[in-house]
Design an enzyme around this catalytic site. Structure first.
Site, PDB file in Angstrom:
ATOM      1  N   SER A 133       0.846  -1.196   0.000  1.00 44.64           N
ATOM      2  CA  SER A 133       0.000   0.000   0.000  1.00 44.64           C
ATOM      3  C   SER A 133       0.878   1.242   0.000  1.00 44.64           C
ATOM      4  O   SER A 133       2.024   1.212   0.462  1.00 44.64           O
ATOM      5  CB  SER A 133      -0.866   0.047   1.267  1.00 44.64           C
ATOM      6  OG  SER A 133      -1.658  -1.093   1.366  1.00 44.64           O
ATOM      7  N   CYS A 151      -5.699   7.897  -6.250  1.00 46.55           N
ATOM      8  CA  CYS A 151      -4.406   8.129  -5.593  1.00 46.55           C
ATOM      9  C   CYS A 151      -3.805   9.525  -5.682  1.00 46.55           C
ATOM     10  O   CYS A 151      -3.247  10.000  -4.701  1.00 46.55           O
ATOM     11  CB  CYS A 151      -3.410   7.095  -6.077  1.00 46.55           C
ATOM     12  SG  CYS A 151      -3.874   5.446  -5.530  1.00 46.55           S
TER      13      CYS A 151
HETATM   14  P1  NAD Z   1      -8.937  -1.086  -2.885  1.00 49.05           P
HETATM   15  O1  NAD Z   1      -9.824  -0.246  -2.075  1.00 49.05           O
HETATM   16  O2  NAD Z   1      -9.307  -1.434  -4.276  1.00 49.05           O
HETATM   17  O3  NAD Z   1      -8.662  -2.462  -2.132  1.00 49.05           O
HETATM   18  C1  NAD Z   1      -8.316  -2.563  -0.784  1.00 49.05           C
HETATM   19  C2  NAD Z   1      -8.889  -3.879  -0.253  1.00 49.05           C
HETATM   20  O4  NAD Z   1      -8.403  -4.107   1.058  1.00 49.05           O
HETATM   21  C3  NAD Z   1     -10.407  -3.891  -0.137  1.00 49.05           C
HETATM   22  O5  NAD Z   1     -10.938  -4.941  -0.909  1.00 49.05           O
HETATM   23  C4  NAD Z   1     -10.683  -4.098   1.360  1.00 49.05           C
HETATM   24  O6  NAD Z   1     -11.817  -4.888   1.620  1.00 49.05           O
HETATM   25  C5  NAD Z   1      -9.415  -4.797   1.787  1.00 49.05           C
HETATM   26  N1  NAD Z   1      -9.147  -4.703   3.220  1.00 49.05           N
HETATM   27  C6  NAD Z   1      -9.210  -3.612   4.030  1.00 49.05           C
HETATM   28  N2  NAD Z   1      -8.856  -3.951   5.278  1.00 49.05           N
HETATM   29  C7  NAD Z   1      -8.544  -5.273   5.276  1.00 49.05           C
HETATM   30  C8  NAD Z   1      -8.078  -6.190   6.260  1.00 49.05           C
HETATM   31  N3  NAD Z   1      -7.853  -5.806   7.517  1.00 49.05           N
HETATM   32  N4  NAD Z   1      -7.886  -7.458   5.903  1.00 49.05           N
HETATM   33  C9  NAD Z   1      -8.112  -7.868   4.636  1.00 49.05           C
HETATM   34  N5  NAD Z   1      -8.532  -7.054   3.652  1.00 49.05           N
HETATM   35  C10 NAD Z   1      -8.743  -5.759   3.968  1.00 49.05           C
HETATM   36  O7  NAD Z   1      -7.510  -0.362  -2.874  1.00 49.05           O
HETATM   37  P2  NAD Z   1      -6.410  -0.320  -4.034  1.00 49.05           P
HETATM   38  O8  NAD Z   1      -6.819   0.617  -5.094  1.00 49.05           O
HETATM   39  O9  NAD Z   1      -6.019  -1.710  -4.384  1.00 49.05           O
HETATM   40  O10 NAD Z   1      -5.208   0.383  -3.257  1.00 49.05           O
HETATM   41  C11 NAD Z   1      -4.508  -0.287  -2.251  1.00 49.05           C
HETATM   42  C12 NAD Z   1      -3.257   0.504  -1.926  1.00 49.05           C
HETATM   43  O11 NAD Z   1      -2.405   0.548  -3.076  1.00 49.05           O
HETATM   44  C13 NAD Z   1      -3.507   1.961  -1.561  1.00 49.05           C
HETATM   45  O12 NAD Z   1      -2.575   2.342  -0.590  1.00 49.05           O
HETATM   46  C14 NAD Z   1      -3.233   2.712  -2.840  1.00 49.05           C
HETATM   47  O13 NAD Z   1      -2.811   4.018  -2.615  1.00 49.05           O
HETATM   48  C15 NAD Z   1      -2.132   1.898  -3.445  1.00 49.05           C
HETATM   49  N6  NAD Z   1      -2.049   1.949  -4.918  1.00 49.05           N
HETATM   50  C16 NAD Z   1      -3.180   1.888  -5.670  1.00 49.05           C
HETATM   51  C17 NAD Z   1      -3.087   1.905  -7.064  1.00 49.05           C
HETATM   52  C18 NAD Z   1      -4.297   1.844  -7.931  1.00 49.05           C
HETATM   53  O14 NAD Z   1      -4.148   1.980  -9.134  1.00 49.05           O
HETATM   54  N7  NAD Z   1      -5.481   1.636  -7.427  1.00 49.05           N
HETATM   55  C19 NAD Z   1      -1.827   1.956  -7.665  1.00 49.05           C
HETATM   56  C20 NAD Z   1      -0.699   2.000  -6.859  1.00 49.05           C
HETATM   57  C21 NAD Z   1      -0.813   1.990  -5.474  1.00 49.05           C
HETATM   58  C1  UGA Z   2      -1.429   6.833 -11.120  1.00 50.37           C
HETATM   59  C2  UGA Z   2       0.034   6.716 -11.505  1.00 50.37           C
HETATM   60  O1  UGA Z   2       0.170   6.952 -12.902  1.00 50.37           O
HETATM   61  C3  UGA Z   2       0.578   5.347 -11.151  1.00 50.37           C
HETATM   62  O2  UGA Z   2       1.964   5.281 -11.431  1.00 50.37           O
HETATM   63  C4  UGA Z   2       0.347   5.078  -9.676  1.00 50.37           C
HETATM   64  O3  UGA Z   2       0.776   3.788  -9.342  1.00 50.37           O
HETATM   65  C5  UGA Z   2      -1.129   5.219  -9.373  1.00 50.37           C
HETATM   66  O4  UGA Z   2      -1.582   6.535  -9.758  1.00 50.37           O
HETATM   67  C6  UGA Z   2      -1.439   5.079  -7.934  1.00 50.37           C
HETATM   68  O5  UGA Z   2      -0.594   5.269  -7.092  1.00 50.37           O
HETATM   69  O6  UGA Z   2      -2.607   4.805  -7.702  1.00 50.37           O
HETATM   70  P1  UGA Z   2      -3.725   6.031 -12.188  1.00 50.37           P
HETATM   71  O7  UGA Z   2      -4.325   6.999 -11.230  1.00 50.37           O
HETATM   72  O8  UGA Z   2      -4.255   4.669 -12.237  1.00 50.37           O
HETATM   73  O9  UGA Z   2      -2.147   5.891 -11.910  1.00 50.37           O
HETATM   74  O10 UGA Z   2      -3.842   6.608 -13.661  1.00 50.37           O
HETATM   75  P2  UGA Z   2      -3.052   7.742 -14.473  1.00 50.37           P
HETATM   76  O11 UGA Z   2      -2.820   7.239 -15.821  1.00 50.37           O
HETATM   77  O12 UGA Z   2      -1.903   8.266 -13.748  1.00 50.37           O
HETATM   78  O13 UGA Z   2      -4.160   8.865 -14.577  1.00 50.37           O
HETATM   79  C7  UGA Z   2      -4.574   9.633 -13.468  1.00 50.37           C
HETATM   80  C8  UGA Z   2      -5.485  10.731 -13.923  1.00 50.37           C
HETATM   81  O14 UGA Z   2      -4.754  11.725 -14.647  1.00 50.37           O
HETATM   82  C9  UGA Z   2      -6.592  10.275 -14.873  1.00 50.37           C
HETATM   83  O15 UGA Z   2      -7.771  10.942 -14.578  1.00 50.37           O
HETATM   84  C10 UGA Z   2      -6.064  10.661 -16.231  1.00 50.37           C
HETATM   85  O16 UGA Z   2      -7.075  10.847 -17.168  1.00 50.37           O
HETATM   86  C11 UGA Z   2      -5.372  11.963 -15.899  1.00 50.37           C
HETATM   87  N1  UGA Z   2      -4.319  12.322 -16.855  1.00 50.37           N
HETATM   88  C12 UGA Z   2      -3.258  11.518 -17.078  1.00 50.37           C
HETATM   89  C13 UGA Z   2      -4.389  13.528 -17.526  1.00 50.37           C
HETATM   90  O17 UGA Z   2      -5.340  14.297 -17.338  1.00 50.37           O
HETATM   91  N2  UGA Z   2      -3.395  13.876 -18.396  1.00 50.37           N
HETATM   92  C14 UGA Z   2      -2.330  13.080 -18.625  1.00 50.37           C
HETATM   93  O18 UGA Z   2      -1.462  13.454 -19.431  1.00 50.37           O
HETATM   94  C15 UGA Z   2      -2.272  11.865 -17.944  1.00 50.37           C
END
Ligand code: NAD
Ligand code: UGA
Length: 623
Positions: A133, A434
């Site tokens: 996370s 994020c």
């Molecule tokens: P999400 O909300 O999709 O999933 C989190 C899951 O964790 C949920 O299904 C929830 O039920 C579960 N959960 C919560 N507490 C729990 C527990 N105690 N035991 C077991 N399960 C539990 O979140 P996500 O988008 O996968 O993001 C997770 C982390 O990764 C965040 O910190 C986020 O910032 C980071 N992250 C997300 C993305 C992305 O693209 N979504 C990309 C990079 C990093």
């Molecule tokens: C972003 C980062 O790109 C990932 O590297 C990171 O892991 C992730 O956040 C995270 O920590 O959750 P994500 O949010 O999935 O990924 O998607 P992006 O492609 O970064 O787009 C984010 C937002 O910016 C979208 O709404 C997209 O449409 C917008 N965007 C992106 C723009 O408006 N202009 C751009 O040139 C690029």
């Protein structure tokens, strides 16, 4: 490659846990690496185990279907998954805190803490704990403290139970300490036999010696089965001759035993023999206090030793995937960061994770570094990416006034190799779960360390994003003759970007709510987002007094054509590819006139649309 096989566990089956575990299972040898993903949300786990996965990502379904049941498992049984794991990835959510200290900025760490406490509570052997996370800097320290102190408090707990009320007497006057047996039951029993409910030690032993009528039942139940190998295949219990003789001997001999008996491992059924305090007092009369003390001390030490042997090594391994391209990003990442302590154990743990990733990622892309740098690199990367979008969006506002074209500006600037061409697309505003939360997290962190100038600098990225959305909405209002009430507006796209059904922080939500507040009828179409999700987001983001009206003024459509039919304007909120190739001539014919189109993503051919007869407006340019 790994020298021994590894059990990997992910806690949190969301976007990150679900996709990254699937790719790991897909890329590692099935016989070497088993990946179990667990979540407290049963509906989500059921979906992962079904044909209708909880998230949409191109390529994900194929991988999950290929690996599921082989070396990829989804479960709600956290205890078993944690217990069996060598490495645990914590991949739970870290949303912005809504209440209390730091509300609106700081990361909500309760899910990380809950998962950590669960690991401490369940673990019976050493493990590597990986922060997957996105967390504030120095969270690894908190995880370590929670794991270690919880481990200790459990020892104390167990010892205090042990010393109060857990002696029993069996038929033959021997006093048996069941408490130690119950504590150890959880973790020792598996060393001896394959322990499933219907395959417990007691069950096996009872079956095995059911003809030995002179052996009392309790004695069988309470027997320490150490070093006796019992294999149970279907209904047959197998034991080698020597072990069998030893077992019967020990069961029979202990008939005359009238001293305390330690039990190192026993079955669930022993719990029913636990005595009450009153009984304990009576029992204690039969043995001297000293003898009890010695026995307790002996077992306490044993217990302490076992627990103190458990070691948790904490690593930071943030995820950089983007939604919509998650599988590709996971298969071919720009880099993988592995942060750890510069100790012998820290380096050893980093190396194990390194080996795991090197099954599919070129070694030069796997970077090992310090824990705090790794944690902060994740927040820094997201802040820099979001800042680029806010920078180009700030310029787009200027372009709209001076008559310059933001796409030409992006192109011109992107050709400078120091700037680079990626991530310079002006838009209605960035969304996603994020960017905003991670920048807010950075703002909170900067303020916490008394760096208000740094905090203000990053906050401006979010302020600019909000400004970009409101300028776009204001333009729609102005171009529709400053009254939208009663007009039908077709909104194309609701997810925060294309190729995902995720709507978290989507700019479309702000746009739709604003249009509804102006009294518009919103006809909405998104290729992937479900009707339930759209209605949920509208309710969540409406003021309580406007929920009913907002919901009744939104129509969810099955196609872009349906949405545009009889509408006054089209608003593009998400850059789905299918919006580029629609028959806009046909669409124009079926719209109220003058027909407007507002391109919030710069994906359409504006000159063509103008020729068709649309009034065209787009981010960052005058058409
Ligand atoms: P999400 O909300 O999709 O999933 C989190 C899951 O964790 C949920 O299904 C929830 O039920 C579960 N959960 C919560 N507490 C729990 C527990 N105690 N035991 C077991 N399960 C539990 O979140 P996500 O988008 O996968 O993001 C997770 C982390 O990764 C965040 O910190 C986020 O910032 C980071 N992250 C997300 C993305 C992305 O693209 N979504 C990309 C990079 C990093
Ligand atoms: C972003 C980062 O790109 C990932 O590297 C990171 O892991 C992730 O956040 C995270 O920590 O959750 P994500 O949010 O999935 O990924 O998607 P992006 O492609 O970064 O787009 C984010 C937002 O910016 C979208 O709404 C997209 O449409 C917008 N965007 C992106 C723009 O408006 N202009 C751009 O040139 C690029």
């Amino acid at each position: 490659p790994l020298t021994s096989s590894l059990n990997v566990c992910y806690i949190g089956a969301g976007y990150v846990g679900g996709t990254s575990s699937a790719v790991m299972a897909y890329k590692c040898p099935e016989e070497k690496v088993t990946v179990t993903v667990c979540d407290i949300d049963k509906k989500k786990i059921d979906a992962w185990n079904s044909n209708n996965l909880p998230i949409y990502e191109p390529g994900l379904e194929d991988i999950v279907k290929k690996q599921r049941g082989k070396n990829l498992f989804f479960t709600t049984d956290l205890n078993s998954a944690i217990n069996a794991a060598d490495i645990i990835f914590i991949s739970v959510g870290t949303p912005t805190k809504q209440r209390g200290f730091g509300a609106g900025e700081a990361a909500e760490l309760k899910y990380v803490e809950n998962a950590t406490r669960k690991i401490a509570q369940i673990s019976r052997n050493s493990k590597i704990i990986v922060e997957k996370s996105t967390v504030p800097c120095r969270t690894a320290e908190h995880i370590r403290t929670i794991l270690n102190t919880n481990k200790n408090s459990q020892i104390k707990n167990n010892i205090s139970n042990y010393t109060t009320n857990h002696y029993i007497k069996n038929n033959n006057n021997s006093i048996i300490n069941t408490n130690y047996c119950n504590i150890s039951n959880n973790f020792n029993i598996n060393n001896n036999i394959n322990n499933t409910p219907e395959n417990s030690n007691t069950y096996c032993i009872n079956n095995l010696i059911s003809n030995e009528s002179n052996i009392p039942h309790e004695r069988i139940n309470n027997h320490p089965f150490n070093n006796i190998n019992i294999n149970k295949t279907s209904d047959d219990v197998n034991i080698n001759n020597d072990d069998y003789t030893n077992l019967i001997d020990s069961l029979s001999l202990s008939n005359n035993d009238s001293t305390l008996t330690d039990i190192d491992s026993c079955s669930e059924s022993n719990t029913c023999f636990q005595s009450q305090d009153q009984e304990l007092k009576e029992l204690n009369k039969q043995i001297s206090d000293d003898e009890v003390d010695i026995k307790i001390k002996k077992n306490d030490d044993k217990l302490k030793n076992e627990k103190s042997l458990i070691h948790f090594e904490i690593l930071s391994n943030p995820e950089f995937l983007s939604e919509g391209t998650a599988i590709n990003d996971l298969l071919y990442p720009d880099r993988v960061l592995i942060g750890g302590e510069p100790t012998k154990e820290g380096k050893k743990a980093q190396n194990i994770l390194y080996q795991l990733y090197s099954y599919w990622i070129p070694k030069k892309k796997i970077i090992t570094m310090g824990l705090w740098s790794t944690e902060l690199s994740k927040l820094a990367a997201n802040a820099l990416l979001a800042q680029r979008i806010s920078s180009i969006n700030a310029l787009s506002a200027l372009c709209e006034e001076v008559g310059a074209d933001i796409q030409e500006i992006s192109y011109a600037c992107g050709l400078d190799s120091r700037i680079g061409s990626k991530f310079l697309n002006a838009s209605v505003g960035f969304g996603g779960s994020c960017f905003k939360k991670d920048i807010l997290n950075l703002v909170y962190l900067s303020n916490a360390f008394k760096l208000p100038e740094v905090a203000e600098y990053w906050k401006q990225v979010i302020i600019m994003n909000e400004y970009r959305k409101s300028k776009f909405i204001k333009n729609i209002f102005t171009k529709l003759f400053c009254t939208i009430s009663g007009k039908s507006i077709a909104v194309f796209g609701f997810s925060f970007k294309k190729d995902t059904k995720d709507t978290r922080e989507s700019a479309a939500i702000t746009v739709v709510i604003s249009l509804l507040q102006e009294g518009a009828i919103v006809k909405l179409y998104d290729p992937k987002v479900t009707k339930d999700q759209i209605l949920f987001d509208i309710k969540e983001n409406s003021q309580p007094q406007e929920i009913n009206e907002n919901i009744s003024n939104i129509i969810i459509c099955n196609s872009a054509y349906d949405a545009a039919y009889n509408s006054d304007a089209i608003v593009i909120c998400t850059e789905w590819d299918e919006f580029k190739s629609l028959d806009y001539k046909n669409i124009h014919n079926n719209m109220n006139k003058p027909a407007h189109i507002f391109d919030g993503r710069l994906i359409l051919n504006h000159q063509e649309l103008k020729k068709i007869g649309f009034n065209v407006e787009a981010i960052g340019k005058k058409i």
